[in-house]
Scaffold this motif. Structure first.
Motif, PDB file in Angstrom:
ATOM      1  N   ILE A  13     -16.100  81.440  36.859  1.00  0.00           N
ATOM      2  CA  ILE A  13     -16.444  80.321  35.972  1.00  0.00           C
ATOM      3  C   ILE A  13     -15.999  79.000  36.590  1.00  0.00           C
ATOM      4  N   ILE A  14     -14.730  78.910  36.960  1.00  0.00           N
ATOM      5  CA  ILE A  14     -14.213  77.653  37.504  1.00  0.00           C
ATOM      6  C   ILE A  14     -14.921  77.307  38.808  1.00  0.00           C
ATOM      7  N   MET A  46     -25.035  70.967  33.313  1.00  0.00           N
ATOM      8  CA  MET A  46     -23.928  71.796  32.847  1.00  0.00           C
ATOM      9  C   MET A  46     -24.344  72.711  31.702  1.00  0.00           C
ATOM     10  N   THR A  47     -25.206  72.223  30.814  1.00  0.00           N
ATOM     11  CA  THR A  47     -25.715  73.076  29.732  1.00  0.00           C
ATOM     12  C   THR A  47     -26.483  74.258  30.302  1.00  0.00           C
ATOM     13  N   LYS A  48     -27.348  73.979  31.295  1.00  0.00           N
ATOM     14  CA  LYS A  48     -28.130  75.044  31.921  1.00  0.00           C
ATOM     15  C   LYS A  48     -27.216  76.037  32.642  1.00  0.00           C
ATOM     16  N   LEU A  49     -26.212  75.531  33.344  1.00  0.00           N
ATOM     17  CA  LEU A  49     -25.273  76.415  34.031  1.00  0.00           C
ATOM     18  C   LEU A  49     -24.553  77.314  33.029  1.00  0.00           C
ATOM     19  N   GLY A  50     -24.128  76.747  31.919  1.00  0.00           N
ATOM     20  CA  GLY A  50     -23.474  77.542  30.887  1.00  0.00           C
ATOM     21  C   GLY A  50     -24.351  78.677  30.400  1.00  0.00           C
ATOM     22  N   GLU A  51     -25.634  78.374  30.178  1.00  0.00           N
ATOM     23  CA  GLU A  51     -26.574  79.411  29.737  1.00  0.00           C
ATOM     24  C   GLU A  51     -26.704  80.506  30.791  1.00  0.00           C
ATOM     25  N   GLU A  52     -26.750  80.107  32.055  1.00  0.00           N
ATOM     26  CA  GLU A  52     -26.907  81.075  33.146  1.00  0.00           C
ATOM     27  C   GLU A  52     -25.711  82.009  33.273  1.00  0.00           C
ATOM     28  N   ILE A  53     -24.509  81.485  33.051  1.00  0.00           N
ATOM     29  CA  ILE A  53     -23.321  82.325  33.251  1.00  0.00           C
ATOM     30  C   ILE A  53     -22.734  82.851  31.942  1.00  0.00           C
ATOM     31  N   GLY A  54     -23.355  82.511  30.819  1.00  0.00           N
ATOM     32  CA  GLY A  54     -22.957  83.100  29.541  1.00  0.00           C
ATOM     33  C   GLY A  54     -21.765  82.452  28.874  1.00  0.00           C
ATOM     34  N   VAL A  55     -21.557  81.155  29.114  1.00  0.00           N
ATOM     35  CA  VAL A  55     -20.504  80.409  28.422  1.00  0.00           C
ATOM     36  C   VAL A  55     -21.121  79.144  27.841  1.00  0.00           C
TER      37      VAL A  55
END
Length: 89
Positions: free
Chosen positions: A15-16, A64-73
């Motif tokens: 995540i980080i 960042m919103t899209k990245l969150g969706e991709e990694i499940g956070v």
């Protein structure tokens, strides 16, 4: 301008790394990180500086919103002023 990223979700490897790499790609500098893991849930508050960013705050928020969706956070990016105003008692 400083921004605040909040990240919440089930803990997992990377995540980080993924968040910091995405910020680096946008030339957004991390100035402070506070993170913890409680009962398998990852929680992080990150302060970053956008003065030399190569994107607008809206574009950064979308990335960042899209990245969150991709990694499940859930990743939220806000200007520091808005974050502070929303959390004022």
């Amino acid at each position: 301008m400083q921004v605040v990223l909040t990240i919440v979700g089930e803990d997992q490897v990377g995540i980080i790394a993924k968040v910091s790499n995405a910020l680096a790609d946008m030339n957004i500098n991390i100035v402070n990180i506070n993170q913890n893991i409680m009962q398998g849930f990852f929680n992080m508050v990150l302060i970053a500086e956008m003065d030399k960013a190569n994107v607008s705050i809206k574009e950064a928020r979308d990335v960042m919103t899209k990245l969150g969706e991709e990694i499940g956070v859930e990743i939220r990016l806000q200007s520091e002023e808005i974050f502070t105003a929303m959390h004022r008692i």
